[in-house]
Design a protein around this motif. Structure first.
Motif, PDB file in Angstrom:
ATOM      1  N   GLN A   1       4.109   2.284 -10.512  1.00 56.67           N
ATOM      2  CA  GLN A   1       4.955   1.000 -10.541  1.00 56.67           C
ATOM      3  C   GLN A   1       3.862   0.299  -9.496  1.00 56.67           C
ATOM      4  O   GLN A   1       3.635   0.945  -8.568  1.00 56.67           O
ATOM      5  CB  GLN A   1       6.339   0.979  -9.994  1.00 56.67           C
ATOM      6  CG  GLN A   1       6.690  -0.596 -10.139  1.00 56.67           C
ATOM      7  CD  GLN A   1       8.182  -0.575  -9.705  1.00 56.67           C
ATOM      8  OE1 GLN A   1       8.750   0.239  -9.304  1.00 56.67           O
ATOM      9  NE2 GLN A   1       8.409  -1.887  -9.566  1.00 56.67           N
TER      10      GLN A   1
ATOM     11  N   GLU B   1       2.170  -2.076  -6.833  1.00 56.62           N
ATOM     12  CA  GLU B   1       2.695  -2.572  -5.504  1.00 56.62           C
ATOM     13  C   GLU B   1       1.601  -3.267  -5.069  1.00 56.62           C
ATOM     14  O   GLU B   1       0.447  -3.077  -5.174  1.00 56.62           O
ATOM     15  CB  GLU B   1       2.934  -1.340  -4.572  1.00 56.62           C
ATOM     16  CG  GLU B   1       4.018  -0.419  -4.912  1.00 56.62           C
ATOM     17  CD  GLU B   1       4.044   0.809  -3.932  1.00 56.62           C
ATOM     18  OE1 GLU B   1       4.497   0.454  -2.825  1.00 56.62           O
ATOM     19  OE2 GLU B   1       4.144   1.857  -4.456  1.00 56.62           O
ATOM     20  N   SER B   2       1.960  -4.399  -4.401  1.00 59.75           N
ATOM     21  CA  SER B   2       0.970  -5.213  -3.768  1.00 59.75           C
ATOM     22  C   SER B   2       0.889  -5.382  -2.236  1.00 59.75           C
ATOM     23  O   SER B   2       2.141  -5.475  -1.844  1.00 59.75           O
ATOM     24  CB  SER B   2       1.335  -6.665  -4.189  1.00 59.75           C
ATOM     25  OG  SER B   2       0.722  -6.891  -5.400  1.00 59.75           O
TER      26      SER B   2
ATOM     27  N   ILE C   1       0.083   2.901  -0.342  1.00 58.34           N
ATOM     28  CA  ILE C   1       0.342   2.599  -1.667  1.00 58.34           C
ATOM     29  C   ILE C   1      -0.567   3.732  -2.435  1.00 58.34           C
ATOM     30  O   ILE C   1       0.145   4.229  -3.670  1.00 58.34           O
ATOM     31  CB  ILE C   1       0.005   1.084  -1.993  1.00 58.34           C
ATOM     32  CG1 ILE C   1       0.934   0.181  -1.190  1.00 58.34           C
ATOM     33  CG2 ILE C   1       0.162   0.914  -3.655  1.00 58.34           C
ATOM     34  CD1 ILE C   1       0.569  -1.158  -1.447  1.00 58.34           C
TER      35      ILE C   1
END
Ligand code: FAD
Length: 162
Positions: A100, A102-103, A85
């Motif tokens: 954006q 992201e988890s 990520i």
């Protein structure tokens, strides 16, 4: 058999370690905010408060799934996801784009318990044990090992060419 620093020796057939972990002492030296495991508290882009160009990932940081609010366990699957990520975040930042968020996601865990026996749990609560869990653990291991071997061989070949 294992030997403690105090030179006490333990012999065992089976050993369950419940010692817990703390993050690398390097994090303390950075003087950033930390939790009780000495992991750095980071924002949604894995950066410590007030620092724009340092990313702290893997076991060194308290990683949160921002969709569920869940604090994720310090495990290889989470460390790898935060690495991937962060690479995407940095790519976007270089292009001047706001990344954006992201988890990382905790997908469950499997443990080998010796012999051909294991226990496992998939994220949605499904539990399994015995030989199927052992087999699953072996598959998970190969899932990580094979691409790693491919990447390191490719890197090694590149180094040889230089
Ligand atoms: C006994 C044990 C069993 C585990 N079993 C599992 C498992 O079955 N499944 C699972 O998902 N996770 C497991 N984990 C957890 C997993 O190993 C970690 O979550 C994962 O390795 C974290 O990756 P990382 O890259 O954050 O840190 P690490 O893998 O610890 O990598 C950090 C690296 O930084 C290096 N380093 C440290 N300090 C410095 C410095 N000052 N300068 C330069 N380099 C430095 C270290 O040498 C190391 O190579 C286990 C951990 C332990 C201890």
């Amino acid at each position: 058999m294992f030997i403690l620093k105090t030179e006490i020796t333990y012999k065992q057939d089976f050993f369950i370690w419940t010692g817990g972990i703390v993050a690398s002492s390097l994090i303390e030296r950075l003087k950033v905010k930390t939790n009780r495991r000495k992991q750095a508290i980071v924002d949604e882009y894995f950066r410590p408060e007030g620092i724009e160009n340092i990313f702290i990932i893997g076991d060194c940081a308290e990683i949160i799934n921002y969709e569920t609010g869940e604090i994720l366990p310090p495990m290889a699957q989470i460390a790898i996801q935060t690495g991937e990520i962060t690479a995407r975040y940095i790519k976007d930042m270089i292009k001047g784009k706001k990344p954006q968020v992201e988890s990382p996601v905790f997908r469950g865990m499997v443990s080998a318990l010796g012999g051909k026996y294991g226990v496992g749990m998939i994220k949605n609560g499904i539990k399994f044990r015995g030989f199927p869990a052992y087999l699953f653990k072996e598959l998970v291991f190969l899932h990580y090992k094979l691409p790693l071997r491919h990447i390191s061989k490719r890197g090694y070949r590149r180094l040889l060419k230089q």
